[in-house]
Design a protein around this motif. Structure first.
Motif, PDB file in Angstrom:
ATOM      1  N   THR A 164       0.821  -1.228   0.000  1.00  0.00           N
ATOM      2  CA  THR A 164       0.000   0.000   0.000  1.00  0.00           C
ATOM      3  C   THR A 164       0.851   1.272   0.000  1.00  0.00           C
ATOM      4  N   LYS A 165       2.155   1.147   0.273  1.00  0.00           N
ATOM      5  CA  LYS A 165       3.050   2.312   0.297  1.00  0.00           C
ATOM      6  C   LYS A 165       4.349   1.977  -0.423  1.00  0.00           C
ATOM      7  N   PHE A 166       4.856   2.938  -1.182  1.00  0.00           N
ATOM      8  CA  PHE A 166       6.160   2.779  -1.836  1.00  0.00           C
ATOM      9  C   PHE A 166       6.932   4.083  -1.709  1.00  0.00           C
ATOM     10  N   TRP A 167       8.103   3.980  -1.118  1.00  0.00           N
ATOM     11  CA  TRP A 167       8.982   5.149  -0.956  1.00  0.00           C
ATOM     12  C   TRP A 167      10.228   4.964  -1.816  1.00  0.00           C
ATOM     13  N   LEU A 168      10.524   5.975  -2.622  1.00  0.00           N
ATOM     14  CA  LEU A 168      11.758   5.991  -3.409  1.00  0.00           C
ATOM     15  C   LEU A 168      12.560   7.182  -2.908  1.00  0.00           C
ATOM     16  N   GLY A 169      13.697   6.884  -2.280  1.00  0.00           N
ATOM     17  CA  GLY A 169      14.417   7.942  -1.586  1.00  0.00           C
ATOM     18  C   GLY A 169      13.587   8.401  -0.410  1.00  0.00           C
ATOM     19  N   LYS A 170      13.434   9.706  -0.258  1.00  0.00           N
ATOM     20  CA  LYS A 170      12.660  10.245   0.861  1.00  0.00           C
ATOM     21  C   LYS A 170      11.270  10.702   0.426  1.00  0.00           C
ATOM     22  N   GLU A 171      10.860  10.242  -0.773  1.00  0.00           N
ATOM     23  CA  GLU A 171       9.560  10.643  -1.304  1.00  0.00           C
ATOM     24  C   GLU A 171       8.634   9.432  -1.426  1.00  0.00           C
ATOM     25  N   VAL A 182       5.847   7.540  -3.341  1.00  0.00           N
ATOM     26  CA  VAL A 182       5.411   7.518  -4.741  1.00  0.00           C
ATOM     27  C   VAL A 182       4.033   6.864  -4.812  1.00  0.00           C
ATOM     28  N   GLU A 183       3.085   7.609  -5.351  1.00  0.00           N
ATOM     29  CA  GLU A 183       1.738   7.067  -5.525  1.00  0.00           C
ATOM     30  C   GLU A 183       1.708   6.144  -6.736  1.00  0.00           C
ATOM     31  N   GLU A 184       0.726   5.239  -6.753  1.00  0.00           N
ATOM     32  CA  GLU A 184       0.659   4.217  -7.803  1.00  0.00           C
ATOM     33  C   GLU A 184       0.577   4.822  -9.202  1.00  0.00           C
ATOM     34  N   GLU A 185      -0.184   5.917  -9.332  1.00  0.00           N
ATOM     35  CA  GLU A 185      -0.345   6.527 -10.658  1.00  0.00           C
ATOM     36  C   GLU A 185       0.919   7.273 -11.121  1.00  0.00           C
ATOM     37  N   ALA A 186       1.893   7.463 -10.201  1.00  0.00           N
ATOM     38  CA  ALA A 186       3.107   8.225 -10.549  1.00  0.00           C
ATOM     39  C   ALA A 186       4.316   7.323 -10.824  1.00  0.00           C
ATOM     40  N   TYR A 187       4.097   6.016 -10.954  1.00  0.00           N
ATOM     41  CA  TYR A 187       5.228   5.097 -11.194  1.00  0.00           C
ATOM     42  C   TYR A 187       5.926   5.387 -12.519  1.00  0.00           C
ATOM     43  N   SER A 188       5.190   5.921 -13.463  1.00  0.00           N
ATOM     44  CA  SER A 188       5.769   6.207 -14.790  1.00  0.00           C
ATOM     45  C   SER A 188       6.816   7.318 -14.734  1.00  0.00           C
ATOM     46  N   SER A 189       6.767   8.134 -13.664  1.00  0.00           N
ATOM     47  CA  SER A 189       7.720   9.243 -13.527  1.00  0.00           C
ATOM     48  C   SER A 189       9.060   8.795 -12.943  1.00  0.00           C
ATOM     49  N   ILE A 190       9.130   7.550 -12.476  1.00  0.00           N
ATOM     50  CA  ILE A 190      10.374   7.031 -11.887  1.00  0.00           C
ATOM     51  C   ILE A 190      11.404   6.806 -12.993  1.00  0.00           C
ATOM     52  N   SER A 191      12.658   7.079 -12.688  1.00  0.00           N
ATOM     53  CA  SER A 191      13.753   6.849 -13.642  1.00  0.00           C
ATOM     54  C   SER A 191      13.728   5.405 -14.140  1.00  0.00           C
ATOM     55  N   PRO A 192      13.742   5.182 -15.475  1.00  0.00           N
ATOM     56  CA  PRO A 192      13.689   3.815 -16.023  1.00  0.00           C
ATOM     57  C   PRO A 192      14.799   2.916 -15.481  1.00  0.00           C
ATOM     58  N   TYR A 193      15.978   3.510 -15.242  1.00  0.00           N
ATOM     59  CA  TYR A 193      17.112   2.725 -14.735  1.00  0.00           C
ATOM     60  C   TYR A 193      16.814   2.203 -13.330  1.00  0.00           C
ATOM     61  N   HIS A 215       1.536  -5.709 -11.405  1.00  0.00           N
ATOM     62  CA  HIS A 215       0.378  -4.858 -11.719  1.00  0.00           C
ATOM     63  C   HIS A 215       0.690  -3.367 -11.565  1.00  0.00           C
ATOM     64  N   GLY A 216       1.555  -3.004 -10.599  1.00  0.00           N
ATOM     65  CA  GLY A 216       1.842  -1.595 -10.350  1.00  0.00           C
ATOM     66  C   GLY A 216       2.902  -1.032 -11.282  1.00  0.00           C
ATOM     67  N   SER A 217       4.061  -1.697 -11.331  1.00  0.00           N
ATOM     68  CA  SER A 217       5.162  -1.170 -12.156  1.00  0.00           C
ATOM     69  C   SER A 217       5.259  -1.865 -13.513  1.00  0.00           C
ATOM     70  N   LYS A 218       4.246  -2.678 -13.829  1.00  0.00           N
ATOM     71  CA  LYS A 218       4.157  -3.359 -15.143  1.00  0.00           C
ATOM     72  C   LYS A 218       5.403  -4.205 -15.442  1.00  0.00           C
ATOM     73  N   MET A 219       5.837  -4.963 -14.444  1.00  0.00           N
ATOM     74  CA  MET A 219       7.023  -5.809 -14.614  1.00  0.00           C
ATOM     75  C   MET A 219       6.675  -7.043 -15.442  1.00  0.00           C
ATOM     76  N   ASP A 220       7.569  -7.361 -16.403  1.00  0.00           N
ATOM     77  CA  ASP A 220       7.450  -8.605 -17.175  1.00  0.00           C
ATOM     78  C   ASP A 220       8.418  -9.598 -16.553  1.00  0.00           C
ATOM     79  N   GLY A 266      14.548   1.255  -2.628  1.00  0.00           N
ATOM     80  CA  GLY A 266      13.205   1.706  -2.245  1.00  0.00           C
ATOM     81  C   GLY A 266      12.672   0.943  -1.049  1.00  0.00           C
ATOM     82  N   LEU A 267      11.575   1.450  -0.519  1.00  0.00           N
ATOM     83  CA  LEU A 267      10.904   0.824   0.634  1.00  0.00           C
ATOM     84  C   LEU A 267       9.449   0.563   0.266  1.00  0.00           C
ATOM     85  N   VAL A 268       8.972  -0.623   0.591  1.00  0.00           N
ATOM     86  CA  VAL A 268       7.547  -0.906   0.364  1.00  0.00           C
ATOM     87  C   VAL A 268       6.887  -1.241   1.704  1.00  0.00           C
TER      88      VAL A 268
END
Length: 569
Positions: free
Chosen positions: A4-11, A13-24, A67-72, A188-190
């Motif tokens: 239900t929660k995902f932190w990247l760095g000190k921010e 990240v909401e589920e709809e904003a995963y596309s804004s994360i650096s691809p690397y 489902h969230g980050s569209k991982m294959d 990251g932290l989940v």
């Protein structure tokens, strides 16, 4: 369980904003999820639903990544080859994997585990832009606050970390050495929400109401454990937490004397290992408690086996846990523990009822026959009659009393101690007056029956036999409740009891009136039957009166032991 929660760095990240994360960074996270797992993702065909299997934690993380980050999953697994795996360790609370990318032959280390454990291994972190930032003590403290915040919201906090192995170090043949545990970069932290089942809080309250002390022993960190325990009702909001919530390492490091002193107050033990759980069970058993343990994992097996009662989970439970337990809860619901408790008490209570009833029968029969044999040289109850009494009282009586269903009243009593006697003071109080009444009446009939009723020996003996059996029939109602005065409460719910009483009375009439030669009886007239029933009915008011007599809690025979010990001194 789900993320239900995902932190990247000190921010956050909401589920709809995963596309804004650096691809690397996203690629590294997906690598860490897909390769460092014991779960699996399978899609039978392009049109079918994705099937995810594994432990609840692994399933939740894989589901989030797919489902969230569209991982294959299949693509990620094929892009790397796994060189070395460090399996999840219940002591370290983490697992690691060493992989080689097929595209550029670079070697990468991925760690996943309890957030505070992984954080201690990191010296830098990625932000959402993909930049690596140094992590000093001040920054580390901020991450600790993030973890504590998630834990306080009853989230299970898992962290991912990564490190690329430099080319000059790749010559080292020992792969285990390459799987570094320091100098990592936090990916990251989940936060995983493991919601309490509906009814768990009620089940915990029921157990506590019944005098059962519930302790939660978990691998989660102390903040998550405290939040979940409060949610379940194991901890109360305004409870004194000093000594009630501890960590496994603290409990482990106590001296045996300190453990024995503090174990009763402990409600929650966080960050515990399988050994801590086993140590807790051993400590409680040494204090004389009857210990039940619930668990579903292989790590729970030692504690399940050591406990007096081991309860494993039928759905999520491993085969090792099931084999080590005594009871398998098929629906994995803690509410079933309260049901087990109620039925266990019901069976124990029914055994006590039958023993009380049986002792009354046996004491009365033994005394009347013994006294009559000594004084008159003959017994009023023949062998056939005694066999009949034993048949209806043992077989039918056992069926009648042992089929009583559990009631909520059973949960009002305190638990029965390990050394508590099966025949309690209450049972002695109930059975002795009934036995004395029956003995008195039967002896009067034996020695004065002929003169009182003006009958011969055969009719007198039949009166004794008939009165004795009817006394047991009416006393069977008294045996239904060991403490309550109203012995008829809930009798309509036990149709078998009423059926057995009816069958017993009918068979007794047949024995007296029809099977005269076989039973060695004589027919009785209506007046004689009325006298027999009248004498037997008096057992009801006697039962009602004796239940007003208070009894000491300490077992009667313990006083005899004390006197014996005094004399021996």
């Amino acid at each position: 369980m789900k993320v239900t929660k995902f932190w990247l760095g000190k921010e956050s990240v909401e589920e709809e904003a995963y596309s804004s994360i650096s691809p690397y960074v996203l690629e590294l996270i997906q690598e860490g999820v897909a390769l460092n797992t014991t779960g699996s993702v399978y899609r039978p065909s392009l049109d079918s639903e994705i099937e995810i299997s594994g432990s609840p934690t692994e399933k939740a993380i894989l589901s989030w990544a797919v489902h969230g980050s569209k991982m294959d999953m299949e693509k990620v697994v094929k892009s790397c080859s796994i060189l070395h795996v460090e399996a999840f360790n219940s002591k370290k609370k983490q697992s690691g994997v060493l992989v080689k990318r097929k595209s550029d032959n670079s070697i990468h280390v991925h760690w996943k585990g309890a957030a505070e454990m992984i954080l201690a291994m990191c010296t830098s972190y990625y932000n959402a832009s993909g930049l690596v930032k140094d992590m000093d003590d001040n920054e580390k403290m901020k991450f600790e606050q993030i973890i504590q915040g998630m834990a306080a919201s009853s989230l299970r906090c898992i962290a991912f970390a990564h490190k690329e192995v430099p080319a000059e170090e790749q010559l080292d043949v020992d792969l285990k050495v390459l799987l570094k545990e320091d100098g990592l970069t936090l990916l990251g932290l989940v936060g995983l929400k493991d919601p309490c089942r509906v009814g768990v809080k009620k089940a915990v309250e029921d157990c506590q109401y019944a005098g059962v002390n519930i302790k939660m022993i978990t691998g989660d960190n102390v903040f998550t454990a405290k939040a979940i325990a409060t949610e379940c009702g194991i901890l109360r909001p305004h409870q004194d937490m000093l000594g009630a919530v501890i960590e496994g390492v603290e409990f482990r490091n106590y001296t045996p004397e300190e453990r024995m002193e503090k174990v009763d107050k402990i409600c929650v033990m966080a960050r515990s290992s399988p050994f801590d759980k086993l140590l807790m069970v051993q400590c409680l058993k040494q204090k004389g408690h009857v210990v039940a343990v619930t668990g579903d994992g292989t790590n729970d097996a030692p504690a399940l086996k050591e406990a007096d009662i081991g309860l494993s989970m039928g759905i999520q439970g491993t085969e090792v846990a099931k084999e080590s337990s005594d009871i398998v809860i098929m629906d994995d619901n803690f509410a079933s523990v309260a049901t087990v408790l109620m039925w266990g008490r019901c069976v124990y209570n029914n055994i006590q009822k039958f023993i009380q009833f049986q002792l009354t029968v046996n004491v009365a029969a033994l005394v009347i026959n013994f006294v009559a044999a000594i004084s008159a040289g003959q017994v009023p109850l023949t062998a056939v009659q005694l066999l009949w009494v034993n048949l209806i009282m043992d077989t039918l009586g056992a069926l009648a009393l042992a089929t009583e269903k559990p009631t909520k009243e059973l949960m009002e009593k305190p638990p029965v101690g390990r050394t508590a006697p099966l025949i309690t003071n209450i049972m002695w109080r109930n059975l002795l007056p009934q036995a004395l009444y029956q003995i008195t009446v039967l002896l009067i009939l034996q020695f004065r029956g002929k003169a009182i009723f003006g009958v011969d020996d055969k009719v007198k003996d039949t009166l004794i036999f008939n009165t004795f059996v009817l006394c047991q029939v009416f006393n069977e109602f008294n045996a239904r409740k060991l403490e309550k005065k109203n012995v008829f409460k809930g009798i309509h719910t036990n149709k078998l009891f009423m059926g057995i009483i009816a069958v017993t009375v009918v068979l007794q009439v047949v024995m007296v009136e029809v099977l005269k030669k076989f039973a060695d009886t004589e027919r009785l007239n209506w007046g004689q039957w009325g006298v027999c029933i009248g004498i037997a009915v008096i057992s009801w008011p006697i039962g009602w009166l004796v239940k007003s007599i208070p009894v000491p809690e300490k077992p009667i025979f313990s006083y005899l032991k004390m006197k014996k010990n005094k004399h021996s001194v």
